[in-house]
Design a protein around this motif. Structure first.
Motif, PDB file in Angstrom:
ATOM      1  N   TRP A   2       0.838  -1.199   0.000  1.00 29.87           N
ATOM      2  CA  TRP A   2       0.000   0.000   0.000  1.00 29.87           C
ATOM      3  C   TRP A   2       0.876   1.254   0.000  1.00 29.87           C
ATOM      4  CZ3 TRP A   2       0.870   2.904   4.417  1.00 29.87           C
ATOM      5  CH2 TRP A   2       1.359   2.238   5.541  1.00 29.87           C
ATOM      6  N   LEU A   3       0.322   2.339  -0.547  1.00 30.57           N
ATOM      7  CA  LEU A   3       1.050   3.602  -0.660  1.00 30.57           C
ATOM      8  C   LEU A   3       0.673   4.573   0.443  1.00 30.57           C
ATOM      9  CD1 LEU A   3       0.644   4.195  -4.510  1.00 30.57           C
ATOM     10  CD2 LEU A   3       2.239   2.689  -3.323  1.00 30.57           C
ATOM     11  N   ALA A   4      -0.560   4.501   0.909  1.00 28.82           N
ATOM     12  CA  ALA A   4      -1.031   5.376   1.990  1.00 28.82           C
ATOM     13  C   ALA A   4      -2.113   4.640   2.755  1.00 28.82           C
ATOM     14  CB  ALA A   4      -1.559   6.693   1.431  1.00 28.82           C
ATOM     15  N   MET A   5      -2.325   5.062   4.024  1.00 38.25           N
ATOM     16  CA  MET A   5      -3.266   4.340   4.877  1.00 38.25           C
ATOM     17  C   MET A   5      -3.820   5.288   5.946  1.00 38.25           C
ATOM     18  SD  MET A   5      -3.025   3.002   8.238  1.00 38.25           S
ATOM     19  CE  MET A   5      -1.344   2.428   8.463  1.00 38.25           C
ATOM     20  N   TRP A   6      -5.093   5.093   6.299  1.00 34.45           N
ATOM     21  CA  TRP A   6      -5.706   5.825   7.403  1.00 34.45           C
ATOM     22  C   TRP A   6      -6.826   4.979   7.994  1.00 34.45           C
ATOM     23  CZ3 TRP A   6      -6.281   7.023   2.276  1.00 34.45           C
ATOM     24  CH2 TRP A   6      -7.569   6.915   1.747  1.00 34.45           C
ATOM     25  N   GLN A   7      -7.313   5.369   9.138  1.00 32.27           N
ATOM     26  CA  GLN A   7      -8.386   4.626   9.817  1.00 32.27           C
ATOM     27  C   GLN A   7      -9.672   5.441   9.749  1.00 32.27           C
ATOM     28  OE1 GLN A   7      -7.681   3.790  13.968  1.00 32.27           O
ATOM     29  NE2 GLN A   7      -8.954   1.954  13.947  1.00 32.27           N
ATOM     30  N   GLU A   8     -10.738   4.813   9.256  1.00 32.12           N
ATOM     31  CA  GLU A   8     -12.020   5.524   9.176  1.00 32.12           C
ATOM     32  C   GLU A   8     -12.756   5.403  10.510  1.00 32.12           C
ATOM     33  OE1 GLU A   8     -15.200   3.896   8.996  1.00 32.12           O
ATOM     34  OE2 GLU A   8     -14.328   1.905   9.240  1.00 32.12           O
ATOM     35  N   ASN A   9     -13.700   6.296  10.736  1.00 28.80           N
ATOM     36  CA  ASN A   9     -14.303   6.402  12.067  1.00 28.80           C
ATOM     37  C   ASN A   9     -15.519   5.517  12.293  1.00 28.80           C
ATOM     38  OD1 ASN A   9     -15.686   8.477  10.230  1.00 28.80           O
ATOM     39  ND2 ASN A   9     -17.056   8.480  11.994  1.00 28.80           N
ATOM     40  N   VAL A  10     -16.169   5.031  11.254  1.00 32.38           N
ATOM     41  CA  VAL A  10     -17.436   4.310  11.436  1.00 32.38           C
ATOM     42  C   VAL A  10     -17.207   2.927  12.044  1.00 32.38           C
ATOM     43  CG1 VAL A  10     -19.487   3.382  10.298  1.00 32.38           C
ATOM     44  CG2 VAL A  10     -18.530   5.570   9.551  1.00 32.38           C
ATOM     45  N   ASN A  11     -16.422   2.100  11.375  1.00 28.04           N
ATOM     46  CA  ASN A  11     -16.160   0.738  11.860  1.00 28.04           C
ATOM     47  C   ASN A  11     -14.745   0.572  12.399  1.00 28.04           C
ATOM     48  OD1 ASN A  11     -18.727  -0.479  11.125  1.00 28.04           O
ATOM     49  ND2 ASN A  11     -18.078  -0.191   8.996  1.00 28.04           N
ATOM     50  N   GLY A  12     -13.940   1.635  12.301  1.00 26.37           N
ATOM     51  CA  GLY A  12     -12.562   1.533  12.762  1.00 26.37           C
ATOM     52  C   GLY A  12     -11.674   0.769  11.814  1.00 26.37           C
ATOM     53  N   ASN A  13     -12.139   0.577  10.566  1.00 29.45           N
ATOM     54  CA  ASN A  13     -11.344  -0.160   9.587  1.00 29.45           C
ATOM     55  C   ASN A  13     -10.248   0.726   9.010  1.00 29.45           C
ATOM     56  OD1 ASN A  13     -13.021  -2.403   9.887  1.00 29.45           O
ATOM     57  ND2 ASN A  13     -14.407  -1.717   8.270  1.00 29.45           N
ATOM     58  N   TYR A  14      -9.186   0.071   8.558  1.00 29.65           N
ATOM     59  CA  TYR A  14      -8.094   0.797   7.907  1.00 29.65           C
ATOM     60  C   TYR A  14      -8.343   0.812   6.397  1.00 29.65           C
ATOM     61  CZ  TYR A  14      -5.517   0.889  12.278  1.00 29.65           C
ATOM     62  OH  TYR A  14      -5.135   1.131  13.577  1.00 29.65           O
ATOM     63  N   LYS A  15      -8.167   1.984   5.809  1.00 30.96           N
ATOM     64  CA  LYS A  15      -8.324   2.155   4.366  1.00 30.96           C
ATOM     65  C   LYS A  15      -6.937   2.290   3.752  1.00 30.96           C
ATOM     66  CE  LYS A  15     -12.888   2.481   4.326  1.00 30.96           C
ATOM     67  NZ  LYS A  15     -13.769   1.608   3.542  1.00 30.96           N
ATOM     68  N   TYR A  16      -6.749   1.640   2.603  1.00 28.31           N
ATOM     69  CA  TYR A  16      -5.433   1.627   1.974  1.00 28.31           C
ATOM     70  C   TYR A  16      -5.513   2.130   0.538  1.00 28.31           C
ATOM     71  CZ  TYR A  16      -4.210  -1.438   5.884  1.00 28.31           C
ATOM     72  OH  TYR A  16      -4.000  -1.956   7.130  1.00 28.31           O
ATOM     73  N   VAL A  17      -4.505   2.867   0.127  1.00 33.25           N
ATOM     74  CA  VAL A  17      -4.341   3.233  -1.277  1.00 33.25           C
ATOM     75  C   VAL A  17      -3.438   2.177  -1.896  1.00 33.25           C
ATOM     76  CG1 VAL A  17      -3.414   4.928  -2.894  1.00 33.25           C
ATOM     77  CG2 VAL A  17      -4.662   5.693  -0.861  1.00 33.25           C
ATOM     78  N   MET A  18      -3.975   1.456  -2.882  1.00 33.05           N
ATOM     79  CA  MET A  18      -3.249   0.345  -3.497  1.00 33.05           C
ATOM     80  C   MET A  18      -3.013   0.628  -4.974  1.00 33.05           C
ATOM     81  SD  MET A  18      -3.281  -1.679  -0.791  1.00 33.05           S
ATOM     82  CE  MET A  18      -2.897  -3.337  -1.347  1.00 33.05           C
ATOM     83  N   LEU A  19      -2.244  -0.231  -5.605  1.00 37.27           N
ATOM     84  CA  LEU A  19      -2.049  -0.129  -7.046  1.00 37.27           C
ATOM     85  C   LEU A  19      -3.307  -0.571  -7.781  1.00 37.27           C
ATOM     86  CD1 LEU A  19       1.594  -1.406  -7.628  1.00 37.27           C
ATOM     87  CD2 LEU A  19       0.776   0.898  -7.152  1.00 37.27           C
ATOM     88  N   GLY A  20      -3.422  -0.211  -9.057  1.00 35.31           N
ATOM     89  CA  GLY A  20      -4.593  -0.535  -9.856  1.00 35.31           C
ATOM     90  C   GLY A  20      -4.711  -2.020 -10.147  1.00 35.31           C
TER      91      GLY A  20
END
Length: 912
Positions: free
Chosen positions: A482-500
């Protein structure tokens, strides 16, 4: 395979209020047979997804207390996996009581791939559509089950052959090694060649001298030489050349934005350390959504009939709800309303609350008093205005957007230019979720740069965060993709920016997934033999594991993972099924009803082997009740650990990929190449895909718009039939003697058409022509205005609309005289006859599409094709039948599966 758990005091897999006994005595087994001692095997019951249960005699009550809808006749019979040779009483086949089945109407998609009388499939709608009657009294589900049983037999035979080949090669290799010290260098080489030849002939397939089995990675195998006989049966040279040209053009058109030569990773040597994903990595970070724009004056939220003023942060949250009033499925959902209102009140407290026009505080207590109408109307007007903009303005905006997004769309991965998949940070809004998610309606907060972690190469320039902000962290993890990552507030899941999807990393992951499924071919027979034996194990843990493996293998149930039900939707899979999710109906029908993946309801009935039914009854034995686990001595991790003892890396989810790909492979191998029309070839592929989807349980609910779409398609077919009839009547107008030559029947009106429909269609054609002329007139005016010239006068439009009046008069005259005058430039009988033939082809094509859509209305073909069927099988079909690959794969999928397209090349003999 030896048992993994045999102790009497085997611990429970998870906490359960009522636990199963650690061991099963013979008396327990006999007790399960008492209630059905008089039961006899019955024909398979109806297998229904999201549908009803009728004439039920349940062991348990109706699952979950949910009333069921009436059955859909288009869904086939439930699948039973008993073979013809199997019977509960062990009686010989000839002496068994014959089952009496009523004649059923089979679906078009369940007909054999080739007909018994040798006619081509499918030459017309009458032979590919839903049959009105059938001479085959065998229920559809039984036929599918028998095909499944035959495919499983072929799988067992293939597994034994592959293991025998591997053993032979290992023996030869050892013998060569032992003799190499005592013999001249040339001799071992000769022995190796002869020995390899013997190994290759073990399964009756002649291969190239240096090739191993088909189970090696595709990159390491050479192309097989096409047999002379196969070459003799090839398509004519002109046709093959045309297909090669189309394929070359398709390949050129599918080339992405890659720079330099294409990186053929599937041909590259395998890395020693597969955990290291990259050496150098450069990218420009993520693109944040634009800042919120406040509502204009006069547009606001109303409470109890009065407008209220809000802080800009609270106003933004109000617009989340107000802008989606059109989505009644969400905004009218009580859970959605409740979650939104709770979050809205929290933001009001943090921002100073609401105020009236005089600045006095307004306490917002009741959701039903909120009125978002003005907000909705404002955003709808903005949307309508955007749609109504001139094409030039839209084009300019797109160019500006592309320019802004350009730097984020690609990264440099080990020096190669790779496309980034999701470089945009998701904008704030209301969480919708899928199915019955408990947090639907919750506010998704705006993601700030301070929440984002960037992963990048050590020597690369770190992207600049937005002005006034900073990144949460910078790391250089070359084992992460992954290139970037953050945690969203609703379910506490981590979101990742990935390659296409078309990137090297994604392609390698897909390749490994399908190669692992191919590896399972060698072991599938032993796995099935072992779990079939352990269905009667005295150890409860072993029996539960065997039963779960049966359900996962036969019915494509997902294994299921344990989750935090307080924060996530209570979705389940096989290993996490609860007491209330399974209903049993004697003698062998199991009814599943639960929330599956993405909170989508899974409802289906299956006919299972009698021993599996008895086991499930035992796992539900009192004092178990609602809320208790059925497989209380099994978890997904335990199941996967057991599977890995057969094959490294084997997990429960590999079975879905294996079963889909192996079944598709077997179906495609049985197809014979002949001179079919292109639509027939496409439908032939879809028929195979559909059968895979049915056997793998990839069903879907019939879309609300399906009937409307089918009606429109039916009208298109009727319109072409009407056009064909008019052309024939024009032929008759030019030469009245044709009626005697061709017969009166040739000129008769199609039975599907009647005068009322013809007049309605004629009115439609008149309106269509009028709309077309008016739109062209408006486009011409827009062009003139853009060039600074004067708009066309209204008289010009009247002049242009004259053909509309003439067409209406012509139809009126034809209806009265029952005669059609020849039209067009220089009409001749020959030209009109050629037009009739072309219309026949178009009608036939649309009828095939109609039959295909009707057959697919409850089957999700895309799920199988995208995720579970090895894409190399589709490439092989494309090569074998000379069908352009874009007929099966969209541009996006061709990019995603480029590795499969390139690695197979023009080969039409590759096998899964």
């Amino acid at each position: 395979m030896s048992s993994d758990s045999s102790d009497d005091d085997m611990p429970l897999a998870r906490t359960s209020v009522h636990a199963s006994a650690p061991k099963i005595s013979r008396s327990d087994d006999r007790e399960m047979d008492k209630s059905d001692s008089k039961a006899r095997p019955v024909p398979p019951g109806v297998s229904i997804r999201n549908g009803p249960v009728v004439d039920r005699m349940d062991v348990d009550s109706t699952p979950n207390g949910i009333s069921k809808r009436k059955s859909r006749s288009s869904i086939g019979q439930a699948v039973t996996y008993k073979e013809e040779s199997q019977s509960d009483d062990g009686a010989p086949l000839a002496k068994r009581q014959k089952s009496k089945h009523k004649k059923v109407v089979p679906d078009s998609d369940d007909e054999p791939m080739t007909r018994k009388n040798g006619t081509r499939l499918p030459p017309s709608i009458k032979e590919t559509g839903i049959a009105e009657s059938s001479d085959d009294d065998q229920p559809l589900g039984t036929k599918i089950a028998q095909r499944k049983a035959n495919i499983e037999k072929a799988a067992a035979k293939e597994a034994k052959t592959l293991r025998a080949d591997a053993k032979t090669k290992a023996t030869l290799k050892k013998a060569i090694k032992d003799e190499s010290d005592d013999e001249p260098l040339a001799k071992p080489k000769k022995r190796q060649s002869n020995g390899a030849s013997a190994a290759r002939k073990a399964n009756g397939v002649k291969q190239e001298p240096d090739s191993d089995s088909d189970d090696r990675p595709i990159a390491k195998r050479g192309k097989k030489a096409a047999p002379a006989a196969k070459k003799a049966k090839a398509a004519p040279a002109a046709k093959a050349a045309k297909f090669a040209k189309e394929k070359s053009e398709s390949k050129n058109n599918s080339d992405g934005d890659e720079e330099g030569d294409e990186y053929r990773w599937w041909d590259a040597p395998k890395k020693e350390d597969d955990s290291v994903k990259w050496t150098t990595l450069e990218h420009n970070g993520v693109l944040f959504p634009p800042a919120y724009e406040a509502l204009p004056k006069g547009v606001s939220l109303y409470y109890d009939g009065q407008p209220v003023q809000l802080h800009v942060d609270a106003e933004e949250v109000a617009t989340f709800f107000g802008s989606m009033l059109h989505s009644t499925l969400n905004v009218e959902n009580p859970v959605f309303q409740k979650n939104f209102f709770n979050d809205f009140k929290d933001i009001l407290k943090k921002t100073g609350g609401a105020k009236d026009t005089n600045g006095k505080p307004v306490e917002i207590k009741e959701f039903k008093k909120l009125d978002f109408t003005k907000i909705f109307e404002h955003y709808k007007a903005l949307g309508d205005a955007r749609k109504a903009r001139p094409a030039a303005e839209k084009k300019a905006e797109k160019a500006e957007r592309d320019k802004m997004e350009g730097p984020y769309m690609f990264c440099k991965w080990d020096g190669r230019k790779e496309k980034v998949g999701n470089f945009r940070v998701e904008p704030p809004g209301l969480f919708r979720g899928r199915g019955e998610h408990p947090k639907t309606g919750t506010v998704k907060k705006r993601v700030m740069p301070e929440q984002v972690t960037i992963n990048i190469g050590k020597g690369a320039k770190v992207p600049d965060p937005p002005a006034g902000h900073k990144w949460k962290a910078i790391q250089h993890d070359n084992k992460a993709t992954w290139l970037a990552m953050w945690q969203e507030n609703v379910n506490g899941n981590y979101k990742y920016v990935m390659l296409g999807a078309n990137s090297t990393v994604k392609g390698q992951a897909d390749f490994k997934k399908f190669e692992k499924a191919r590896e399972l071919k060698k072991h599938i027979d032993r796995i099935r033999t072992d779990y079939s034996r352990e269905l009667k194990s005295e150890v409860m843990a072993d029996r539960q594991r065997a039963t779960a493996m049966y359900l996962i293998d036969k019915f494509a149930l997902r294994a299921g993972n344990e989750k935090d039900t307080e924060n996530e939707a209570e979705t389940v899979g096989c290993c996490s099924l609860k007491f209330e999710h399974v209903t049993l109906r004697e003698p062998s029908t199991v009814i599943f009803d639960f929330l599956g993946k993405d909170s989508i309801r899974f409802y289906n009935e299956f006919t299972v082997e009698r021993q599996v039914f008895k086991n499930l009854k035992m796992f539900k034995k009192a004092p178990k009740e609602d809320g208790d686990d059925i497989f209380d001595r099994l978890t997904t991790s335990q199941l996967n650990k057991h599977l890995s003892s057969y094959m490294p890396g084997l997990t429960a989810k590999v079975f879905r990929t294996y079963n889909a790909s192996w079944t598709m492979s077997q179906l495609l191998q049985k197809l014979k190449v002949d001179d079919r029309a292109m639509p027939e070839k496409i439908k032939l592929y879809n028929d195979c895909n559909r059968e895979v989807a049915i056997l793998c349980n990839h069903k879907r609910t019939v879309g609300a718009s399906h009937e409307t779409q089918m009606e429109k398609l039916g009208d298109r077919i009727k319109g072409l039939k009407y056009q064909k009839w008019r052309s024939k009547m024009m032929m008759l107008d030019l030469d009245s003697k044709l009626k005697k030559k061709k017969g009166a029947e040739f000129f008769e009106l199609d039975p599907d058409l009647d005068q009322a429909w013809i007049e309605q269609h004629q009115a439609f054609l008149v309106d269509e022509l009028k709309t077309k002329i008016e739109k062209k007139f408006e486009r011409d005016n827009e062009k003139l205005v853009a060039e600074g010239q004067k708009r066309l006068a209204g008289t010009e439009l009247k002049e242009r609309l004259k053909p509309v009046t003439e067409l209406a008069a012509k139809f009126k005259k034809e209806n009265k005289a029952k005669k059609v005058e020849a039209e067009g430039k220089g009409p001749t009988v020959e030209k009109l006859a050629a037009a009739v033939e072309k219309l026949d082809d178009r009608i036939k094509t649309l009828e095939l599409q109609s039959a295909d859509r009707e057959g697919n209305k409850e089957v999700a073909l895309g799920t199988s094709k995208l995720n579970y069927i090895d894409p190399r099988l589709t490439v092989v079909f494309s090569n074998k039948f000379q069908v352009p690959l874009e007929k099966f794969f969209s541009k996006t999928l061709r990019d995603k599966f480029n590795w499969a397209i390139q690695s197979v090349g023009d080969d039409d003999t590759w096998e899964f």
